[in-house]
Design an enzyme around this catalytic site. Sequence first.
Site, PDB file in Angstrom:
ATOM      1  N   SER A 180      62.203  10.668 -27.067  1.00  0.00           N
ATOM      2  CA  SER A 180      61.877   9.174 -27.264  1.00  0.00           C
ATOM      3  C   SER A 180      62.058   8.268 -26.121  1.00  0.00           C
ATOM      4  CB  SER A 180      62.963   8.643 -28.237  1.00  0.00           C
ATOM      5  OG  SER A 180      64.211   8.160 -27.811  1.00  0.00           O
ATOM      6  N   VAL A 181      61.617   7.050 -26.114  1.00  0.00           N
ATOM      7  CA  VAL A 181      61.427   6.169 -25.156  1.00  0.00           C
ATOM      8  C   VAL A 181      62.718   5.796 -24.278  1.00  0.00           C
ATOM      9  CG1 VAL A 181      61.690   4.165 -26.652  1.00  0.00           C
ATOM     10  CG2 VAL A 181      60.409   3.897 -24.322  1.00  0.00           C
ATOM     11  N   LYS A 182      63.772   6.218 -25.489  1.00  0.00           N
ATOM     12  CA  LYS A 182      65.119   5.780 -25.039  1.00  0.00           C
ATOM     13  C   LYS A 182      65.675   6.639 -23.988  1.00  0.00           C
ATOM     14  CE  LYS A 182      65.733   2.370 -28.027  1.00  0.00           C
ATOM     15  NZ  LYS A 182      66.198   1.030 -27.391  1.00  0.00           N
ATOM     16  N   ASP A 183      65.071   7.749 -23.556  1.00  0.00           N
ATOM     17  CA  ASP A 183      65.513   8.555 -22.588  1.00  0.00           C
ATOM     18  C   ASP A 183      65.355   7.910 -21.233  1.00  0.00           C
ATOM     19  OD1 ASP A 183      65.725  10.682 -24.146  1.00  0.00           O
ATOM     20  OD2 ASP A 183      64.387  11.959 -23.128  1.00  0.00           O
TER      21      ASP A 183
ATOM     22  N   ALA B 257      68.531   5.400 -21.010  1.00  0.00           N
ATOM     23  CA  ALA B 257      69.753   6.334 -20.903  1.00  0.00           C
ATOM     24  C   ALA B 257      69.813   6.493 -19.573  1.00  0.00           C
ATOM     25  CB  ALA B 257      69.758   7.413 -21.793  1.00  0.00           C
TER      26      ALA B 257
END
Length: 472
Positions: free
Chosen positions: A104-107, A110
């Site tokens: 996901s884009v959340k990599d 994070a």
Amino acid sequence: MHLPRFISIGLPAKATNRYLFYGVLLGLAVSLTTTSVIDYFQQRKRKRAELNFEPRPIELRSDETVEGVVGLIGNTPLVKIKSLSDALGVEILGKAEFMNPGGSVKDRVALRMIEDAEERGLLHPHTGSRIFEGTVGSTGISIATIARAKGYEATIIMPDDVAEEKVKALLALGAHVERVRPASIVDKKQFVNLARERAKAFGSESDPAKSPGTHHGHLIPTASSSVLVTTTANETHTGNGLMSPKEEREFALKPRGFFADQFENRSNYYAHYDGTGPEIWRQTSGWLDAFVSGAGTGGTLAGTGQFLKSQKKDLFVALTDPEGSGLYNKVKHGVMFDRKEAEGTKRRHQVDTVVEGIGINRLTHNFELALPVIDDAFRITDAEAVAMSRYLVQHDGLFLGSSSACNLVACIKLVKKLGWNNGQRVVTILCDSGTRHYSKVGRFWNDDYLARANIPIDMGIIDRLVAEPSNA
């Protein structure tokens, strides 16, 4: 009977036909010339933009080596959504963020939060330190992935009604998972608030992620009011007194608890301002007319939108917002309220929608950074999001998650509202794939749940949206 003299006067038949032919020919010539002139100036404008562009540094990775899983994050491709582009007469381009290693884009977020903490000396790898975060799933998976690669432990606090696939992924990555009932942010037992408390208690006997402790955690001062760091070092080392080099090394190597706080952490914004935005600008060679994104924390919309608008002042930036979220009303009317949130009307305890990952009923610092650049907002119903997800599988072979489906519905609504049909480019975010959304607990790809919730599965909704006349 005699006709009036002015009626009987006329040109000979041959002359009439000749002039009529010349008139039609002249009209065609003017029409073709006008179209050619418009196309010429559009192409000339695009070529001028390309000439002022730096060569793209993004290259295929087929012949290069990257440094571990972290090296795989970012530089995701832009994919043309052919079915929608052909139907609308524009180019709908999706940033394929589901191709990041954590899915996901959340990599991006994070990684940036962890690396910024390391750069500031707040985190040190392979010291027994633990990262805490409250999330509906995707950010947790990204943190667990990067934490494992960098030498940290992870504790993820999440609502108990998120898709089961996300929980299984977190457990497989070795994260400690705590599931709680969804609650308002003012509730101490809300998942983000609990993550903060768990970080604050790190190293003490009340820390559930540790065995009954021999350490007692102490807070480390940070420059941010949202980021919280505790250490198991002796209290005498956490003050402002000078330490010897040996004490500094010992202090740095003590285990720490780090509350990442994706909602308020400015690193979230910079992950997109320094990464996603520049990538899109280079990949399109500066030729794009609109950027569309949903918002949960607000970091993607704020960072990407701010960067792109700094490069092109007339770029149109639009918010995608699902049912039950207050962000649409904040943009359109200046208030954070949705009538579906009224007492006694909600199906769930949080934002009332089957969509996961976007939508919120409070104003985060990251979303506040997006407000100056947002030009419009589009409300997306659950039925529209579900219809789009099935439409994409049927027509494009794309199996995407709920937030990606919302973004693409908003692209259609934007194009129709602005009356675009002449090759304009709209870029959006394809946040994650559908593989995290189809279990019995997950709702979006669960047909039985949708039937019980009276949410139709009707791809015709998208056909009708596409066929609607433009407003402009």
